[in-house]
Design an enzyme around this catalytic site. Structure first.
Site, short mmCIF file in Angstrom:
data_model
loop_
_atom_site.label_atom_id
_atom_site.label_comp_id
_atom_site.label_asym_id
_atom_site.label_seq_id
_atom_site.Cartn_x
_atom_site.Cartn_y
_atom_site.Cartn_z
N LYS A 41 0.82 -1.21 0.00
CA LYS A 41 0.00 0.00 0.00
C LYS A 41 0.86 1.26 0.00
CE LYS A 41 -3.76 -2.35 2.44
NZ LYS A 41 -4.40 -2.76 1.21
N CYS A 42 1.90 1.25 -0.81
CA CYS A 42 2.88 2.32 -0.86
C CYS A 42 2.82 2.98 -2.25
CB CYS A 42 4.28 1.72 -0.63
SG CYS A 42 5.66 2.85 -0.78
N GLY A 43 3.21 4.23 -2.30
CA GLY A 43 3.28 4.90 -3.60
C GLY A 43 4.25 4.23 -4.55
N PHE A 44 5.21 3.49 -4.02
CA PHE A 44 6.19 2.79 -4.85
C PHE A 44 5.75 1.37 -5.20
CE2 PHE A 44 8.98 5.84 -2.50
CZ PHE A 44 9.33 6.61 -3.60
N THR A 45 4.60 0.92 -4.71
CA THR A 45 4.14 -0.45 -4.94
C THR A 45 4.11 -0.82 -6.42
OG1 THR A 45 2.91 -0.45 -2.87
CG2 THR A 45 2.26 -2.09 -4.50
#
Length: 159
Positions: free
Chosen positions: A35-39
């Site tokens: 659930k990360c912007g980098f996912t």
């Protein structure tokens, strides 16, 4: 510890995995989160794994919930997410801590071998990447903002 092969980690189901089993392979070790912007980097990591696996690369994901609680799921939820959302085929291991007193020993070693900017050892966020050569030596540390495809040249140089 002299190399990555000296460590044992846990598979997603909790069984021990000797890193020595990857002897002679180039490894890209990444702390991941769902659930990360980098996912979306899962796409790039999977592309690297598929492109170079036959030549000796293994990408390894280590889910971590230490940054913004962005990996809250259990092993089954993480595996399901990786498989269904990004068609991940590289090994996704058990959830770990990468900083602090509870840090997995592998990540303690990786940080000592390849400090970050200005010599900092702490991992700053999800999707920090460590590149390990065939002899088990850490040869690179890459920031979360470094896209997986930008590592292709470094990986090719080790294969």
């Amino acid at each position: 510890m002299s190399g990555i092969g000296d460590f044992t980690v846990r598979a997603a189901d909790g069984t021990p995995v000797a890193m020595a089993a990857y002897a002679g392979r180039v490894l890209l070790v990444v702390n991941t989160a769902s659930k990360c912007g980098f996912t979306p980097q899962y796409d790039g990591l999977e592309a690297l794994h598929r492109r170079y696996a036959a030549q000796g690369l293994t990408v390894m994901g280590f889910p971590c919930n230490q940054f913004g609680a962005q990996e809250p799921g259990d092993a089954a939820e993480i595996a399901n997410f990786c498989s269904l959302t990004y068609d991940v085929t590289f090994p996704v291991m058990a959830k770990v801590e990468v900083n602090g007193d509870g840090a997995d020993p592998l990540f303690g070693w990786l940080k000592r071998e390849a400090p970050g900017l200005l010599g900092t050892k702490a991992i700053k966020w999800n999707f920090t990447k460590f590149l390990v050569d065939r002899s088990g030596k850490v040869v690179g540390r890459y920031a979360p903002t470094t896209k997986p495809e930008d590592l292709a040249r470094d990986i090719e140089g080790l294969l």
